[in-house]
Write an enzyme that holds these catalytic residues in place. Structure first.
Site, mmCIF file in Angstrom:
data_model
loop_
_atom_site.group_PDB
_atom_site.id
_atom_site.type_symbol
_atom_site.label_atom_id
_atom_site.label_comp_id
_atom_site.label_asym_id
_atom_site.label_seq_id
_atom_site.Cartn_x
_atom_site.Cartn_y
_atom_site.Cartn_z
ATOM 1 N N GLU A 102 0.809 -0.997 0.066
ATOM 2 C CA GLU A 102 0.039 -0.286 0.116
ATOM 3 C C GLU A 102 0.856 1.311 -0.068
ATOM 4 O O GLU A 102 2.084 1.053 0.475
ATOM 5 C CB GLU A 102 -0.921 0.168 1.270
ATOM 6 C CG GLU A 102 -2.362 -0.422 1.186
ATOM 7 C CD GLU A 102 -3.289 0.894 0.218
ATOM 8 O OE1 GLU A 102 -2.658 1.518 -0.467
ATOM 9 O OE2 GLU A 102 -4.256 1.007 0.571
ATOM 10 N N ASP A 103 0.162 2.335 -0.449
ATOM 11 C CA ASP A 103 1.122 3.736 -0.380
ATOM 12 C C ASP A 103 1.050 4.081 0.968
ATOM 13 O O ASP A 103 2.120 4.645 1.443
ATOM 14 C CB ASP A 103 0.389 4.649 -1.625
ATOM 15 C CG ASP A 103 -1.080 4.805 -1.297
ATOM 16 O OD1 ASP A 103 -1.564 4.119 -0.554
ATOM 17 O OD2 ASP A 103 -1.530 5.551 -2.276
ATOM 18 N N ASP A 106 -3.957 5.709 6.385
ATOM 19 C CA ASP A 106 -4.330 6.941 7.055
ATOM 20 C C ASP A 106 -5.450 6.559 8.173
ATOM 21 O O ASP A 106 -4.821 6.333 9.523
ATOM 22 C CB ASP A 106 -4.916 7.793 6.081
ATOM 23 C CG ASP A 106 -5.182 9.078 6.407
ATOM 24 O OD1 ASP A 106 -4.775 9.633 7.263
ATOM 25 O OD2 ASP A 106 -6.314 9.776 5.945
ATOM 26 N N PHE A 155 -1.231 16.642 4.305
ATOM 27 C CA PHE A 155 -1.529 15.983 2.871
ATOM 28 C C PHE A 155 -0.069 15.855 2.108
ATOM 29 O O PHE A 155 0.472 16.844 2.011
ATOM 30 C CB PHE A 155 -2.563 16.792 2.313
ATOM 31 C CG PHE A 155 -2.979 16.068 1.068
ATOM 32 C CD1 PHE A 155 -4.105 15.014 1.043
ATOM 33 C CD2 PHE A 155 -2.682 16.760 -0.195
ATOM 34 C CE1 PHE A 155 -4.462 14.430 -0.205
ATOM 35 C CE2 PHE A 155 -3.239 16.035 -1.335
ATOM 36 C CZ PHE A 155 -3.901 14.892 -1.460
ATOM 37 N N ARG A 168 1.305 12.182 -9.334
ATOM 38 C CA ARG A 168 1.887 11.007 -8.903
ATOM 39 C C ARG A 168 3.457 10.685 -9.630
ATOM 40 O O ARG A 168 4.013 9.834 -9.176
ATOM 41 C CB ARG A 168 0.974 9.826 -9.726
ATOM 42 C CG ARG A 168 -0.314 9.869 -8.965
ATOM 43 C CD ARG A 168 -1.021 8.620 -9.543
ATOM 44 N NE ARG A 168 -2.435 8.420 -9.208
ATOM 45 C CZ ARG A 168 -3.280 8.379 -8.207
ATOM 46 N NH1 ARG A 168 -2.613 7.872 -6.971
ATOM 47 N NH2 ARG A 168 -4.611 8.358 -8.184
HETATM 48 P P1 5GP Z 1 -7.401 5.115 4.866
HETATM 49 O O1 5GP Z 1 -8.349 4.424 4.444
HETATM 50 O O2 5GP Z 1 -6.326 4.669 5.779
HETATM 51 O O3 5GP Z 1 -7.961 6.237 5.762
HETATM 52 O O4 5GP Z 1 -6.716 5.879 3.684
HETATM 53 C C1 5GP Z 1 -6.147 5.358 2.574
HETATM 54 C C2 5GP Z 1 -6.166 5.995 1.387
HETATM 55 O O5 5GP Z 1 -6.398 7.489 1.609
HETATM 56 C C3 5GP Z 1 -5.144 6.091 0.720
HETATM 57 O O6 5GP Z 1 -4.712 4.911 -0.032
HETATM 58 C C4 5GP Z 1 -4.898 7.163 -0.245
HETATM 59 O O7 5GP Z 1 -5.549 7.012 -1.621
HETATM 60 C C5 5GP Z 1 -5.762 8.406 0.662
HETATM 61 N N1 5GP Z 1 -4.674 9.073 1.560
HETATM 62 C C6 5GP Z 1 -4.613 9.215 2.783
HETATM 63 N N2 5GP Z 1 -3.812 9.981 3.438
HETATM 64 C C7 5GP Z 1 -3.184 10.757 2.143
HETATM 65 C C8 5GP Z 1 -2.181 11.773 1.626
HETATM 66 O O8 5GP Z 1 -1.718 12.290 2.372
HETATM 67 N N3 5GP Z 1 -2.077 12.072 0.369
HETATM 68 C C9 5GP Z 1 -2.908 11.385 -0.546
HETATM 69 N N4 5GP Z 1 -2.677 11.659 -1.974
HETATM 70 N N5 5GP Z 1 -3.780 10.356 -0.472
HETATM 71 C C10 5GP Z 1 -3.728 10.119 0.896
HETATM 72 MG MG MG Z 2 -3.526 3.373 -1.327
#
Ligand code: 5GP
Ligand code: MG
Length: 178
Positions: A102-103, A106, A155, A168
């Site tokens: 995963e990238d 959050d 962010f 990206r």
């Molecule tokens: P989660 O489900 O853990 O809240 O969030 C996961 C998704 O939220 C990530 O795969 C990404 O797409 C988006 N996301 C969360 N934080 C960031 C951020 O700082 N930058 C960007 N570009 N996407 C984020």
């Molecule tokens: Mg992701």
């Protein structure tokens, strides 16, 4: 480039390419050690993790496979709320060692969902690797096996992460500047 502008927002460099690449070599080294002889299947979560997955994968020297999946989410009716849908699991994961790539984690919503869906395929083991982790935003108990960098609740864009579809392709990771 120290600062960049994407659409209406300015971003400042946060994690330079050299640091990202050095950390990925370390993570790949750990994965090589942990997964050798297990013929793991890596699951790259599109779109954000595509560069991370590619760079990890290039640094693996074990027998392994990679496959790509996507979590699409859409707003359901008021009563059902936010609905997620997982697409792209084609390889059989039954009794396999799986490593999710995963990238960013959050809130952890996506991670929890991925783990729950992938478990249904009855793998032998699931490990979770995320390039970035925002511990202060986490709302679930998720075990992350490999984390590149813990970051604050800023962010971020670049190296696979987008702002409104853009950014990206940046080699470094940037954060929103005040
Ligand atoms: P989660 O489900 O853990 O809240 O969030 C996961 C998704 O939220 C990530 O795969 C990404 O797409 C988006 N996301 C969360 N934080 C960031 C951020 O700082 N930058 C960007 N570009 N996407 C984020
Ligand atoms: Mg992701």
């Amino acid at each position: 480039m120290e600062r960049i502008t994407i659409k209406d927002k300015t971003f400042a460099i946060n994690i330079p390419e050299s640091k990202i690449q050095a950390r990925i070599i370390e993570l790949a080294g750990e994965i090589n050690t942990d997964m050798r002889g297990k013929s793991p299947v890596f699951l790259c979560v599109l779109n954000g993790a595509f560069l991370f997955a590619a760079d990890v994968f290039k640094n693996l020297d074990i027998e392994c496979e990679i496959s790509f999946l996507r979590v699409s989410s859409y707003e359901g009716t008021a009563s059902t709320g936010h609905i997620k849908n997982l697409v792209g699991i084609s390889a059989s994961l039954k009794d396999r060692h799986v490593v999710i790539l995963e990238d960013i984690v959050d809130t952890g919503d996506t991670a929890i969902y991925l783990l729950q869906e992938i478990k249904k395929h009855q793998p032998k083991e699931i490990r979770f690797a995320s390039l970035l982790f925002k511990p202060k935003a986490l709302r679930h108990e998720v075990k992350l096996d490999y984390v590149g960098f813990e970051v604050p609740n800023d962010f971020l864009v670049g190296y696979g992460l987008d702002y409104d579809g853009l950014g990206r392709n940046l080699r470094d990771i940037y954060k929103l500047a005040e």
